[in-house]
Design a protein around this motif. Structure first.
Motif, PDB file in Angstrom:
ATOM      1  N   GLU A 100      14.587  24.816  56.443  1.00 30.49           N
ATOM      2  CA  GLU A 100      14.503  23.602  57.264  1.00 30.49           C
ATOM      3  C   GLU A 100      14.975  23.882  58.690  1.00 30.49           C
ATOM      4  O   GLU A 100      14.399  23.378  59.654  1.00 30.49           O
ATOM      5  CB  GLU A 100      15.314  22.471  56.647  1.00 30.49           C
ATOM      6  CG  GLU A 100      14.684  21.906  55.390  1.00 30.49           C
ATOM      7  CD  GLU A 100      15.502  20.785  54.768  1.00 30.49           C
ATOM      8  OE1 GLU A 100      16.553  20.388  55.323  1.00 30.49           O
ATOM      9  OE2 GLU A 100      15.080  20.302  53.699  1.00 30.49           O
ATOM     10  N   LYS A 105      12.234  25.810  60.412  1.00 29.23           N
ATOM     11  CA  LYS A 105      11.132  24.908  60.763  1.00 29.23           C
ATOM     12  C   LYS A 105      11.507  24.078  61.987  1.00 29.23           C
ATOM     13  O   LYS A 105      10.704  23.883  62.899  1.00 29.23           O
ATOM     14  CB  LYS A 105      10.779  23.991  59.595  1.00 29.23           C
ATOM     15  CG  LYS A 105       9.601  23.077  59.920  1.00 29.23           C
ATOM     16  CD  LYS A 105       9.285  22.116  58.810  1.00 29.23           C
ATOM     17  CE  LYS A 105       8.128  21.221  59.121  1.00 29.23           C
ATOM     18  NZ  LYS A 105       8.114  20.596  60.438  1.00 29.23           N
ATOM     19  N   TRP A 106      12.744  23.579  62.025  1.00 32.01           N
ATOM     20  CA  TRP A 106      13.206  22.806  63.177  1.00 32.01           C
ATOM     21  C   TRP A 106      13.111  23.652  64.448  1.00 32.01           C
ATOM     22  O   TRP A 106      12.656  23.179  65.489  1.00 32.01           O
ATOM     23  CB  TRP A 106      14.648  22.333  62.947  1.00 32.01           C
ATOM     24  CG  TRP A 106      15.224  21.588  64.108  1.00 32.01           C
ATOM     25  CD1 TRP A 106      15.092  20.256  64.378  1.00 32.01           C
ATOM     26  CD2 TRP A 106      16.005  22.128  65.176  1.00 32.01           C
ATOM     27  NE1 TRP A 106      15.759  19.940  65.541  1.00 32.01           N
ATOM     28  CE2 TRP A 106      16.320  21.081  66.053  1.00 32.01           C
ATOM     29  CE3 TRP A 106      16.471  23.412  65.478  1.00 32.01           C
ATOM     30  CZ2 TRP A 106      17.084  21.256  67.208  1.00 32.01           C
ATOM     31  CZ3 TRP A 106      17.227  23.584  66.620  1.00 32.01           C
ATOM     32  CH2 TRP A 106      17.532  22.514  67.471  1.00 32.01           C
ATOM     33  N   VAL A 133      18.156  18.905  61.481  1.00 30.46           N
ATOM     34  CA  VAL A 133      18.077  18.900  60.028  1.00 30.46           C
ATOM     35  C   VAL A 133      19.271  18.149  59.435  1.00 30.46           C
ATOM     36  O   VAL A 133      20.409  18.384  59.841  1.00 30.46           O
ATOM     37  CB  VAL A 133      18.083  20.367  59.523  1.00 30.46           C
ATOM     38  CG1 VAL A 133      18.133  20.434  58.021  1.00 30.46           C
ATOM     39  CG2 VAL A 133      16.892  21.124  60.083  1.00 30.46           C
TER      40      VAL A 133
END
Length: 67
Positions: free
Chosen positions: A51, A54-55, A34
């Motif tokens: 983020e 999600k990564w 990110v």
């Protein structure tokens, strides 16, 4: 959906991915993590928790695809 929040690099390293700062800088530079968010008036860029999560999910999906 979970609420997002911004966190410092130190929190990324201690609360989420638990790697060294040098390694984190390397994977960011290589485009494999990110991107930090520069915010005017702040000394350091911040990271989005959503983020990062999600990564992490994407990394698990890559693992599952390889099997």
């Amino acid at each position: 959906m979970n609420e997002d929040k911004f966190i410092k690099k130190a929190e990324v390293l201690t609360e989420y991915i638990k790697i060294g700062e040098t390694k984190l800088d390397e994977i960011i530079k290589n485009g494999n993590f990110v991107e930090p968010i520069p915010i005017e008036g702040f000394a350091h860029s911040l990271y989005s928790v959503l983020e990062i999560q999600k990564w992490m999910d994407d990394q698990k999906q890559k693992r599952n695809i390889k099997k």
